[in-house]
Design a protein around this motif. Structure first.
Motif, PDB file in Angstrom:
ATOM      1  N   ALA A   1       1.029  -1.327  -0.116  1.00  0.00           N
ATOM      2  CA  ALA A   1       0.113  -0.135  -0.067  1.00  0.00           C
ATOM      3  C   ALA A   1       0.721   1.374   0.148  1.00  0.00           C
ATOM      4  N   ILE A   2       1.941   1.402   0.568  1.00  0.00           N
ATOM      5  CA  ILE A   2       2.920   2.459   0.695  1.00  0.00           C
ATOM      6  C   ILE A   2       3.446   2.422  -0.653  1.00  0.00           C
ATOM      7  N   GLU A   3       3.957   1.530  -1.191  1.00  0.00           N
ATOM      8  CA  GLU A   3       4.418   1.587  -2.639  1.00  0.00           C
ATOM      9  C   GLU A   3       3.399   2.122  -3.586  1.00  0.00           C
ATOM     10  N   GLY A   4       2.140   1.703  -3.418  1.00  0.00           N
ATOM     11  CA  GLY A   4       1.182   2.257  -4.362  1.00  0.00           C
ATOM     12  C   GLY A   4       0.879   3.504  -4.094  1.00  0.00           C
ATOM     13  N   ALA A   5       0.955   4.140  -2.812  1.00  0.00           N
ATOM     14  CA  ALA A   5       0.851   5.675  -2.724  1.00  0.00           C
ATOM     15  C   ALA A   5       2.063   6.439  -3.279  1.00  0.00           C
ATOM     16  N   LEU A   6       3.067   6.036  -2.999  1.00  0.00           N
ATOM     17  CA  LEU A   6       4.250   6.678  -3.102  1.00  0.00           C
ATOM     18  C   LEU A   6       5.059   6.283  -4.616  1.00  0.00           C
ATOM     19  N   GLY A   7       4.590   5.262  -5.102  1.00  0.00           N
ATOM     20  CA  GLY A   7       5.325   4.932  -6.609  1.00  0.00           C
ATOM     21  C   GLY A   7       5.163   5.729  -7.509  1.00  0.00           C
ATOM     22  N   LEU A   8       5.747   5.092  -8.836  1.00  0.00           N
ATOM     23  CA  LEU A   8       5.715   5.966 -10.088  1.00  0.00           C
ATOM     24  C   LEU A   8       4.336   5.855 -10.550  1.00  0.00           C
ATOM     25  N   GLY A   9       3.816   6.938 -11.037  1.00  0.00           N
ATOM     26  CA  GLY A   9       2.446   7.289 -11.611  1.00  0.00           C
ATOM     27  C   GLY A   9       1.652   7.837 -10.683  1.00  0.00           C
ATOM     28  N   VAL A  10       1.958   7.944  -9.209  1.00  0.00           N
ATOM     29  CA  VAL A  10       0.969   8.691  -8.537  1.00  0.00           C
ATOM     30  C   VAL A  10       1.878  10.126  -8.138  1.00  0.00           C
ATOM     31  N   THR A  11       0.921  10.700  -8.917  1.00  0.00           N
ATOM     32  CA  THR A  11       1.505  12.389  -8.695  1.00  0.00           C
ATOM     33  C   THR A  11       0.577  13.128  -7.922  1.00  0.00           C
ATOM     34  N   TRP A  12       1.066  13.349  -6.647  1.00  0.00           N
ATOM     35  CA  TRP A  12       0.049  13.924  -5.607  1.00  0.00           C
ATOM     36  C   TRP A  12       0.015  15.520  -5.820  1.00  0.00           C
ATOM     37  N   LEU A  13       1.027  16.077  -6.287  1.00  0.00           N
ATOM     38  CA  LEU A  13       0.743  17.531  -6.642  1.00  0.00           C
ATOM     39  C   LEU A  13      -0.039  17.874  -7.674  1.00  0.00           C
ATOM     40  N   ASP A  14      -0.129  17.025  -8.643  1.00  0.00           N
ATOM     41  CA  ASP A  14      -1.218  17.270  -9.651  1.00  0.00           C
ATOM     42  C   ASP A  14      -2.393  16.848  -9.396  1.00  0.00           C
ATOM     43  N   HIS A  15      -2.513  15.851  -8.338  1.00  0.00           N
ATOM     44  CA  HIS A  15      -4.068  15.607  -8.160  1.00  0.00           C
ATOM     45  C   HIS A  15      -4.508  16.621  -7.361  1.00  0.00           C
ATOM     46  N   ILE A  16      -3.809  17.094  -6.392  1.00  0.00           N
ATOM     47  CA  ILE A  16      -4.197  17.957  -5.327  1.00  0.00           C
ATOM     48  C   ILE A  16      -4.420  19.163  -6.131  1.00  0.00           C
ATOM     49  N   GLN A  17      -3.681  19.772  -7.060  1.00  0.00           N
ATOM     50  CA  GLN A  17      -3.890  20.955  -7.825  1.00  0.00           C
ATOM     51  C   GLN A  17      -5.098  20.821  -8.551  1.00  0.00           C
ATOM     52  N   SER A  18      -5.692  19.742  -8.893  1.00  0.00           N
ATOM     53  CA  SER A  18      -6.654  19.410 -10.068  1.00  0.00           C
ATOM     54  C   SER A  18      -8.112  19.393  -9.370  1.00  0.00           C
ATOM     55  N   ILE A  19      -8.066  19.273  -8.014  1.00  0.00           N
ATOM     56  CA  ILE A  19      -9.112  19.171  -7.430  1.00  0.00           C
ATOM     57  C   ILE A  19     -10.099  20.455  -7.338  1.00  0.00           C
ATOM     58  N   GLU A  20     -11.563  20.294  -7.832  1.00  0.00           N
ATOM     59  CA  GLU A  20     -12.410  21.459  -7.964  1.00  0.00           C
ATOM     60  C   GLU A  20     -13.304  21.446  -6.747  1.00  0.00           C
ATOM     61  N   GLN A  21     -13.681  20.239  -6.268  1.00  0.00           N
ATOM     62  CA  GLN A  21     -14.502  20.086  -4.930  1.00  0.00           C
ATOM     63  C   GLN A  21     -14.073  21.129  -3.786  1.00  0.00           C
ATOM     64  N   PRO A  22     -15.077  21.529  -2.903  1.00  0.00           N
ATOM     65  CA  PRO A  22     -14.671  22.094  -1.819  1.00  0.00           C
ATOM     66  C   PRO A  22     -13.739  21.114  -0.688  1.00  0.00           C
ATOM     67  N   GLY A  23     -12.977  21.506  -0.031  1.00  0.00           N
ATOM     68  CA  GLY A  23     -12.176  20.563   0.860  1.00  0.00           C
ATOM     69  C   GLY A  23     -12.102  21.314   2.156  1.00  0.00           C
ATOM     70  N   LEU A  24     -11.768  20.252   3.298  1.00  0.00           N
ATOM     71  CA  LEU A  24     -11.426  20.881   4.515  1.00  0.00           C
ATOM     72  C   LEU A  24     -10.325  20.044   5.184  1.00  0.00           C
ATOM     73  N   LEU A  25      -8.994  20.533   5.475  1.00  0.00           N
ATOM     74  CA  LEU A  25      -7.946  20.042   5.926  1.00  0.00           C
ATOM     75  C   LEU A  25      -7.888  20.198   7.625  1.00  0.00           C
TER      76      LEU A  25
END
Length: 287
Positions: A195-219
Motif C-alpha cells: 500500500a505504501i509503494e502504491g501511494a508513493l510509487g511511479l505514476g502517483v503524482t500527488w501535486l497534480d492530483h491536489i491542484q486538479s481538485i475542484e470540490q470544496p475541501g477541509l483539511l
C-alpha cells in the motif's frame, strides 16, 4: 452496524451509521488502522449517513496477496458506492485514507461532492518514516495475551498520556487470536508495504492530483508531538501548503497528535468542523 459487500474481487467490511436517507459521508482510515478509527468522531455526525470502511488488507476486509495500489483501493470504494446505489458522496479520510480521498476526488470527480482531509498533505514531516515505525513494527509482532497487547498499545510513544475507552476499542478491533492463542494484528506487513509503494510509487503524482481538485475541501490538522521525534507528523506550514494548492480548501486546527486526534477532544472538534463544512457554514467560529 457491521456489514460486508462484494466489490472489485474482494469482500469489503464496513460499519454503517445513521439514516440512509441522509447525505452520505464515507470515511477511510489510516495506513495500518481499521474502521473503528472513527467511532468517536461519528458520534458527533448525527445528521449524516456514515460508512466507515475497512480498507483492503485491514480490519475484517479481505486480504489478497497483491493489488494494493491507489487505483485498487479506489475501485473498492467505487464498487461499494455502486452496490449501495450512491451516485455521489462526500469523502473523509485520515492519513492514508485522506490520500485516497484526494485520489478519488481527482480521478472520479463526478462521484465526490466534498472531501475532508485529516492530517494528510502533499508533504509530511521529513522524518515521518521514523515517526510511524512503531506502528509498522507491531504488524510483525505476536503477544502472549490480549492483556499484553493492550499494555503495549497503552505504552506506545504516540499514545502516552492519551489513553481512553475509545482508543481501547479501536486497538481491540485491530487484533485476532492465532491457533496457539497468541495475539497478532489483523493487518500484515507485506500488504501494508504494498500500500505504501502504491501511494508513493511511479505514476502517483500527488501535486497534480491536489491542484486538479475542484470540490470544496477541509483539511483538519493536529499539531501536537507524535512519537519519539517530538514533532507533529504534519506541521501547520506543510498543511497550509496543501490548503493553498487546492482551489477551494479550508484549514482547521484540532487538539491532539496524528493518532490521538481521533480519540479525544480532537475528534469532537473535528466532528464540529465537519458538520459546519458539510453544511457550508463558516469555520471561523470554531476556536
Amino acid at each position: 452496524m457491521s456489514k460486508y459487500i462484494d466489490t472489485n474481487g474482494i469482500k469489503l467490511h464496513y460499519l454503517e451509521f445513521g439514516n440512509p436517507g441522509n447525505p452520505t459521508l464515507i470515511l477511510m482510515h489510516g495506513l495500518t488502522a481499521n474502521a473503528h478509527s472513527f467511532d468517536r468522531l461519528i458520534r458527533g455526525l448525527n445528521n449524516y449517513h456514515v460508512l466507515s470502511v475497512d480498507l483492503r488488507g485491514r480490519g475484517k476486509s479481505d486480504k489478497p496477496d497483491t493489488h494494493y495500489s491507489m487505483q485498487d483501493h479506489a475501485q473498492d470504494i467505487l464498487g461499494l458506492m455502486d452496490a449501495l446505489e450512491l451516485e455521489s458522496v462526500s469523502l473523509g479520510g485520515h492519513s492514508f485514507g485522506a490520500l485516497l480521498s484526494i485520489y478519488l476526488a481527482a480521478n472520479h470527480s463526478e462521484r465526490v461532492n466534498k472531501i475532508v482531509l485529516m492530517d494528510a498533505a502533499a508533504q509530511l514531516h521529513p522524518e515521518v518514516k521514523q515517526m510511524v515505525a512503531p506502528s509498522m513494527m507491531r504488524l510483525e509482532q505476536e503477544w502472549p495475551s490480549i492483556d499484553a497487547y493492550m499494555e503495549a498499545a497503552k505504552n506506545a510513544p504516540y499514545a502516552d498520556g492519551y489513553w481512553n475507552s475509545d482508543m481501547e476499542s479501536y486497538f481491540m478491533a485491530d487484533i485476532t487470536m492465532t491457533e496457539d492463542d497468541t495475539v497478532r494484528t489483523r493487518s500484515r506487513l507485506p500488504h501494508i508495504t504494498q500500500a505504501i509503494e502504491g501511494a508513493l510509487g511511479l505514476g502517483v503524482t500527488w501535486l497534480d492530483h491536489i491542484q486538479s481538485i475542484e470540490q470544496p475541501g477541509l483539511l483538519i490538522n493536529a499539531t501536537e508531538p507524535y512519537g519519539v521525534v517530538g514533532d507533529p507528523i504534519l506541521p501547520k506550514e506543510l498543511a497550509m501548503e496543501t490548503v493553498n494548492m487546492m482551489k477551494n480548501c479550508q484549514y482547521q486546527h484540532v487538539s491532539g497528535n496524528h493518532l490521538t486526534m481521533l480519540f479525544n477532544k480532537g475528534a469532537d472538534e473535528s466532528a464540529e468542523a465537519i458538520n459546519r463544512f458539510l453544511n457550508q457554514q463558516d469555520l471561523s467560529q470554531i476556536a
